[in-house]
Design a protein around this motif. Structure first.
Motif, PDB file in Angstrom:
ATOM      1  N   GLU A 133       4.551  -6.419   1.552  1.00  0.00           N
ATOM      2  CA  GLU A 133       3.299  -7.156   1.616  1.00  0.00           C
ATOM      3  C   GLU A 133       2.367  -6.578   2.687  1.00  0.00           C
ATOM      4  O   GLU A 133       1.153  -6.538   2.522  1.00  0.00           O
ATOM      5  CB  GLU A 133       3.586  -8.628   1.915  1.00  0.00           C
ATOM      6  CG  GLU A 133       2.358  -9.496   1.737  1.00  0.00           C
ATOM      7  CD  GLU A 133       2.516 -10.881   2.340  1.00  0.00           C
ATOM      8  OE1 GLU A 133       3.634 -11.224   2.759  1.00  0.00           O
ATOM      9  OE2 GLU A 133       1.501 -11.588   2.419  1.00  0.00           O
ATOM     10  N   GLU A 134       2.970  -6.115   3.783  1.00  0.00           N
ATOM     11  CA  GLU A 134       2.166  -5.571   4.872  1.00  0.00           C
ATOM     12  C   GLU A 134       1.423  -4.303   4.430  1.00  0.00           C
ATOM     13  O   GLU A 134       0.231  -4.136   4.684  1.00  0.00           O
ATOM     14  CB  GLU A 134       3.076  -5.262   6.059  1.00  0.00           C
ATOM     15  CG  GLU A 134       2.364  -4.712   7.265  1.00  0.00           C
ATOM     16  CD  GLU A 134       3.175  -4.974   8.517  1.00  0.00           C
ATOM     17  OE1 GLU A 134       3.249  -6.140   8.932  1.00  0.00           O
ATOM     18  OE2 GLU A 134       3.763  -4.022   9.057  1.00  0.00           O
ATOM     19  N   ALA A 135       2.149  -3.428   3.740  1.00  0.00           N
ATOM     20  CA  ALA A 135       1.519  -2.204   3.235  1.00  0.00           C
ATOM     21  C   ALA A 135       0.431  -2.566   2.223  1.00  0.00           C
ATOM     22  O   ALA A 135      -0.670  -2.005   2.233  1.00  0.00           O
ATOM     23  CB  ALA A 135       2.573  -1.314   2.582  1.00  0.00           C
ATOM     24  N   ASP A 136       0.726  -3.529   1.387  1.00  0.00           N
ATOM     25  CA  ASP A 136      -0.216  -3.982   0.370  1.00  0.00           C
ATOM     26  C   ASP A 136      -1.498  -4.505   1.023  1.00  0.00           C
ATOM     27  O   ASP A 136      -2.608  -4.205   0.590  1.00  0.00           O
ATOM     28  CB  ASP A 136       0.457  -5.098  -0.445  1.00  0.00           C
ATOM     29  CG  ASP A 136      -0.119  -5.230  -1.843  1.00  0.00           C
ATOM     30  OD1 ASP A 136      -1.089  -4.535  -2.153  1.00  0.00           O
ATOM     31  OD2 ASP A 136       0.410  -6.046  -2.608  1.00  0.00           O
ATOM     32  N   GLN A 137      -1.334  -5.283   2.102  1.00  0.00           N
ATOM     33  CA  GLN A 137      -2.462  -5.914   2.790  1.00  0.00           C
ATOM     34  C   GLN A 137      -3.333  -4.925   3.555  1.00  0.00           C
ATOM     35  O   GLN A 137      -4.545  -5.050   3.586  1.00  0.00           O
ATOM     36  CB  GLN A 137      -1.934  -6.939   3.806  1.00  0.00           C
ATOM     37  CG  GLN A 137      -1.405  -8.204   3.195  1.00  0.00           C
ATOM     38  CD  GLN A 137      -2.505  -9.194   2.926  1.00  0.00           C
ATOM     39  OE1 GLN A 137      -3.529  -9.188   3.596  1.00  0.00           O
ATOM     40  NE2 GLN A 137      -2.336 -10.030   1.925  1.00  0.00           N
ATOM     41  N   LEU A 138      -2.683  -3.970   4.237  1.00  0.00           N
ATOM     42  CA  LEU A 138      -3.421  -3.166   5.214  1.00  0.00           C
ATOM     43  C   LEU A 138      -3.759  -1.753   4.776  1.00  0.00           C
ATOM     44  O   LEU A 138      -4.757  -1.189   5.218  1.00  0.00           O
ATOM     45  CB  LEU A 138      -2.621  -3.068   6.519  1.00  0.00           C
ATOM     46  CG  LEU A 138      -2.420  -4.354   7.313  1.00  0.00           C
ATOM     47  CD1 LEU A 138      -1.587  -4.063   8.545  1.00  0.00           C
ATOM     48  CD2 LEU A 138      -3.750  -4.965   7.708  1.00  0.00           C
ATOM     49  N   ALA A 139      -2.920  -1.167   3.932  1.00  0.00           N
ATOM     50  CA  ALA A 139      -3.028   0.276   3.738  1.00  0.00           C
ATOM     51  C   ALA A 139      -3.946   0.652   2.587  1.00  0.00           C
ATOM     52  O   ALA A 139      -3.947   0.018   1.533  1.00  0.00           O
ATOM     53  CB  ALA A 139      -1.632   0.867   3.496  1.00  0.00           C
ATOM     54  N   ASP A 140      -4.756   1.708   2.801  1.00  0.00           N
ATOM     55  CA  ASP A 140      -5.559   2.278   1.723  1.00  0.00           C
ATOM     56  C   ASP A 140      -4.647   3.010   0.753  1.00  0.00           C
ATOM     57  O   ASP A 140      -4.804   2.943  -0.448  1.00  0.00           O
ATOM     58  CB  ASP A 140      -6.575   3.274   2.292  1.00  0.00           C
ATOM     59  CG  ASP A 140      -7.554   2.599   3.225  1.00  0.00           C
ATOM     60  OD1 ASP A 140      -8.186   1.627   2.794  1.00  0.00           O
ATOM     61  OD2 ASP A 140      -7.672   3.036   4.385  1.00  0.00           O
TER      62      ASP A 140
END
Ligand SMILES: Nc1ncnc2c1ncn2[C@@H]1O[C@H](COP(=O)(O)OP(=O)(O)OP(=O)(O)O)[C@@H](O)[C@H]1O
Ligand SMILES: [Mg+2]
Length: 312
Positions: free
Chosen positions: A196-203
């Motif tokens: 979820e963190e990668a989904d939320q923050l990463a381009d």
């Protein structure tokens, strides 16, 4: 303009252990890149090589346009690092910690103080700037860590699992801070075990497993690799599960959650059809939703094995 990070075929061994096994990575300037992988995938090793703290054995690694092997000093001058473990002085206040970091980085006393105030404000820590760090919550500490890693206004910032161990509130606070940062043009490479963190923050996201990248792209592209949308049907009565599953081809059934989940080609048509078919079959649904696949499903699909270590 050159990319902020370019890694080609990086290999690193610790004794018998091949921690990096031909890792490739390209991160554009001013973007947030997520390196997503389970425990032991090689995330920290990657960050340490990029931050010139560890020498790789083979391959080419460039940060901010400089080779980490031959121009380590040039690289160090342009990067910030937030490690998996913090380096704050518990007895000092937030402001004093930031001032100390500033002095360590050769800012004069006035400049270090001004920079501390600027960063406290930017991360919403002004009110707490005079409290000792030992009284800080986990989220506040992490934000102070982040502020400290920005003392020198780095071009490229490495965040190694920035929210591991934080509660949901602390995690949300750190996410907000990372978003603030990116507005300033900093390139961020972020490692995480949280899909979820990668989904939320990463381009863009590189999925790493056993020291190599097994997939990369935007969160949407990665989800697209697993196929199109899915429909989830939660039936009110578990005895209706089989009948509901028979209505949608390729369905998976999760008995504990009374859930039937299946791939669908055309989301709106499928939704309308399923609602109608459930009704005529006399099956009562508690919830029906059409959704994109989760990164969890992506990871499972890519590795072909359950990934116990990766949490949602
Ligand atoms: N100093 C070391 N000596 C020997 N093996 C090591 C050393 N550091 C890491 N390893 C091994 O190399 C592999 C990659 O480790 P790394 O710390 O990069 O993984 P990671 O993705 O950061 O994991 P985590 O999510 O647990 O932080 C692991 O199998 C680890 O056990
Ligand atoms: Mg690690």
């Amino acid at each position: 303009m050159t990319d902020a990070i370019v890694v080609e075929g990086a290999r690193k061994r610790y004794g018998e252990k091949q921690a990096l096994d031909g890792l490739d990575l390209v991160v554009g300037r001013g973007t947030v890149h997520g390196v997503l992988g389970p425990n032991g995938a090689g995330k920290t090793t990657t960050v340490r090589v990029l931050a010139t703290l560890l020498r790789h054995d083979e391959g080419s690694v460039r940060v901010a346009g400089f080779d980490v092997r031959t121009h380590a000093d040039e690289v160090r001058r342009r990067i910030g690092l937030l490690g998996q473990h913090a380096a704050l002085d518990e007895g000092l206040s937030g402001r004093q910690n930031l001032e100390m970091f500033g002095r360590l980085h050769h800012l004069g006393a006035r400049r270090a103080g001004a920079r501390a105030d600027e960063l406290l404000e930017r991360f919403g820590l002004t009110d707490t700037g005079r409290k000792a760090v030992k009284q800080f919550s986990g989220g506040m500490r992490r934000r102070l860590d982040l502020a400290a890693s920005l003392i020198t206004d780095p071009e490229v910032l490495f965040l190694d699992e920035p929210t591991t161990g934080l509660d949901p509130r602390g995690r949300a606070e750190v996410w907000a801070s990372v978003r603030t940062l990116v507005g300033g043009g900093t390139t961020v490479l972020l490692t995480t075990q949280y899909l979820e963190e990668a989904d939320q923050l990463a381009d863009r996201i590189s999925v790493v497993d056993r020291g190599r990248v097994i997939a990369d792209g935007t969160a949407d592209e990665l989800k697209g690799k697993v196929g199109g949308d899915r429909i989830d049907i939660v039936v009110r009565d578990a005895r209706h599960l089989a009948a509901a599953a028979a209505l949608v081809p390729g369905a998976d059934v999760d008995e504990d959650r009374r859930l039937v989940s299946a791939p669908v080609a055309d989301r709106m048509a499928a939704l309308t059809r399923v609602v109608r078919d459930l009704e005529s079959a006399g099956i009562e649904a508690e919830d029906i939703a059409v959704r994109r696949p989760t990164l969890d499903e992506v990871f499972l699909h890519l590795t072909g094995e359950p990934k116990e270590a990766v949490a949602v």
